[in-house]
Motif scaffolding. Structure first.
Motif, mmCIF file in Angstrom:
data_model
loop_
_atom_site.group_PDB
_atom_site.id
_atom_site.type_symbol
_atom_site.label_atom_id
_atom_site.label_comp_id
_atom_site.label_asym_id
_atom_site.label_seq_id
_atom_site.Cartn_x
_atom_site.Cartn_y
_atom_site.Cartn_z
ATOM 1 N N LYS A 428 0.952 -1.182 0.018
ATOM 2 C CA LYS A 428 0.075 0.058 -0.014
ATOM 3 C C LYS A 428 0.747 1.262 -0.169
ATOM 4 O O LYS A 428 0.782 2.270 -0.670
ATOM 5 N N GLU A 429 1.925 1.156 0.821
ATOM 6 C CA GLU A 429 2.861 2.395 0.833
ATOM 7 C C GLU A 429 3.559 2.550 -0.428
ATOM 8 O O GLU A 429 3.749 3.615 -0.932
ATOM 9 N N MET A 430 4.013 1.345 -0.754
ATOM 10 C CA MET A 430 4.709 1.502 -2.157
ATOM 11 C C MET A 430 3.840 2.363 -3.109
ATOM 12 O O MET A 430 4.142 3.083 -4.074
ATOM 13 N N ALA A 431 2.415 1.816 -3.401
ATOM 14 C CA ALA A 431 1.659 2.205 -4.565
ATOM 15 C C ALA A 431 1.563 3.756 -4.145
ATOM 16 O O ALA A 431 1.441 4.530 -5.166
ATOM 17 N N ALA A 432 1.302 4.146 -2.869
ATOM 18 C CA ALA A 432 1.280 5.597 -2.533
ATOM 19 C C ALA A 432 2.475 6.412 -3.125
ATOM 20 O O ALA A 432 2.398 7.377 -3.486
ATOM 21 N N MET A 433 3.602 5.905 -2.855
ATOM 22 C CA MET A 433 4.840 6.331 -3.315
ATOM 23 C C MET A 433 4.917 6.785 -4.574
ATOM 24 O O MET A 433 5.404 7.717 -5.234
ATOM 25 N N ALA A 434 4.429 5.724 -5.474
ATOM 26 C CA ALA A 434 4.598 5.861 -6.951
ATOM 27 C C ALA A 434 3.256 6.553 -7.623
ATOM 28 O O ALA A 434 3.242 6.851 -8.740
ATOM 29 N N GLY A 435 2.559 6.992 -6.691
ATOM 30 C CA GLY A 435 1.351 7.691 -6.985
ATOM 31 C C GLY A 435 0.461 6.883 -7.933
ATOM 32 O O GLY A 435 -0.189 7.208 -8.785
#
Ligand code: ATP
Length: 453
Positions: A428-435
């Motif tokens: 989830k955090e990675m998805a948020a970072m990648a936008g």
């Protein structure tokens, strides 16, 4: 007992020249392989096996470009210089600097390839000698030169070539492009590497001190010379003298430098006898020496003495692909607690879009500042200076890279791979970072073979 060469079991019918070569190779301390004219590795010595071999990846009978580059086609078809093609055309040796995959990750390797000819001058095989370049890293590193872009590699290759000689080297590059580190690399790659490396900052030396600092002085040579003092030239004996900012040397002192370089001798201030100098000269400047020559501000004779082997160091904006590697290196260097700091892809995209007039020094400073804000170990766009976030701000020239390009970069395969490799964030955090939405991110992971279950 002499170890037997690592021979392919199926490859024993080599021409006699090749067979004896394979036996000969074993006695070489440096990694060496024998190749057939169709890029297949026929044999490798123990030194190669030790440095480049991996138990799970057999290389005998495999194509060199597959093993060293993970390419499916020869290097020249992948946009690189192929030494085999060149050696074939020349019927002579060729040498190139490549980045090879090794068990330790990517490394700069100096590759020397020699063709083996039969009685009719047909190429029957090649011998390749591989030397790992130790003064530069293609992986994030806590010290020294890092880089893997084509522009960086070209400068490094020039260093490799010149370092075996004693020729003066002239490093030309904007401020902050790494002139001092490159000068050190010339020293370290040369036969003088066990000797001293002495840096003279010519811009910081007032004319009155220039001579006595460089040549030394006798006791009583001038007011204040209470003792005999060794100069920097004597200190550099057996090593390398690095004249940084040589374009700042006043004209009157240029004559003295010229005399030193031409005669290879010098005299301490106040002394009568001359001494033999013993140094390799590396000079550097960010100034346009040729233009200065035309204006009479730099001596022509001195220029031709120091410019025997010029190496142009690319500005950072011409080697943007090195930015992630440099960023990782600087974040490792600054870490006191040992905590790994990562950069959010959107922030990395901003760093890659900037023009960096101050080059690598400016990048390093921006990261040192940003890490102070990265409490949770993640550098985000808001941790970067305002002028870097506003691409048309006063500090930057309008950049060729648009905002859309930036978000595309944040979502690139490379950016996603880096996030996953870091291994600290939830999906989830990675998805948020990648936008990206979690679902889209999940699909991208699957497409990249990074586990979508
Ligand atoms: N390729 C590189 N890899 C890692 N660090 C680098 C690299 N190039 C430069 N640096 C770092 O960038 C900073 C500036 O480098 P350096 O002092 O060698 O530049 P310079 O061209 O000599 O600058 P100036 O002309 O202002 O003296 C240093 O901190 C140096 O360690």
């Amino acid at each position: 007992m002499t170890p037997t060469p690592t021979l392919a079991a199926s490859e024993t019918n080599h021409p006699p020249q090749v067979q004896s070569l394979i036996s000969y190779l074993e006695h070489e301390a440096q990694p060496m392989i024998v190749l057939d004219p169709d890029y297949n590795i026929l044999a490798a010595n123990t030194a190669y096996e030790r440095q480049f071999g991996t138990a799970d990846r057999p290389y005998i009978g495999h194509k060199c470009y597959r093993i060293s580059h993970h390419y499916d086609v020869p290097c020249d078809q992948a946009g690189e210089h192929c030494p085999m093609k060149h050696a074939f055309e020349l019927k002579g040796p060729d040498r190139v600097l490549h980045i090879h995959h090794t068990p330790r990750g990517p490394e700069h390797v100096d590759v020397e390839l020699r063709p083996i000819l039969d009685g009719e001058r047909r190429v029957v095989a090649y011998v390749e000698r591989l030397t790992t370049v130790r003064h530069a890293s293609a992986r994030p590193s806590k010290e020294g030169l890092v880089g893997s872009s084509a522009a960086f590699n070209a400068a490094l290759e020039a260093v490799q070539r010149v370092s075996r000689s004693n020729l003066p080297v002239l490093l030309l590059g904007e401020s902050g492009t790494g002139k001092e580190l490159f000068a050190r690399a010339v020293h370290e790659a040369s036969e003088r590497h066990r000797g001293p490396f002495v840096v003279v900052d010519c811009s910081g030396l007032p004319e009155t001190l220039f001579e006595s600092e460089l040549f030394g002085h006798e006791k009583g040579a001038f007011t204040g010379a209470q003792n005999r003092k060794k100069g920097l030239i004597e200190t550099a004996a057996g090593g390398t003298l690095f004249l940084d900012e040589i374009g700042d040397v006043p004209l009157a002192m240029q004559v003295k430098l010229l005399r030193l370089i031409e005669s290879g001798t010098f005299r301490r201030v106040g002394a009568t006898e001359t001494q033999q100098a013993d140094f390799r000269l590396v000079a550097a400047t960010h100034k346009p020496l040729q233009q200065m020559m035309a204006e009479g501000a730099f001596r022509q004779d001195l220029y031709y003495r120091i410019a025997a082997f010029p190496i142009v160091l690319p500005p950072l904006r011409e080697r943007r692909s090195d930015i992630p590697l440099l960023v990782d290196s600087f974040l490792q260097r600054g870490s006191r607690s040992g905590q790994r700091v990562v950069v959010q892809p959107a922030a990395m995209a901003l760093l890659q879009a900037h023009d960096w007039p101050g080059n690598i020094r400016e990048l390093r400073n921006v990261l040192e500042r940003a890490r102070l804000f990265a409490d949770d170990g993640v550098v985000r766009a808001e941790h970067l200076p305002e002028w870097l976030r506003a691409p048309h701000g006063p500090h930057t020239q309008p950049s060729a890279v648009s905002r859309a390009d930036m978000s595309a970069a944040a979502q690139s395969d490379e950016a996603i791979r880096r996030l996953v490799a870091d291994g600290r964030l939830s999906r989830k955090e990675m998805a948020a970072m990648a936008g990206l939405s979690e679902r889209t991110f999940y699909r991208r992971l699957k497409a990249l073979g990074l586990g979508g279950n």
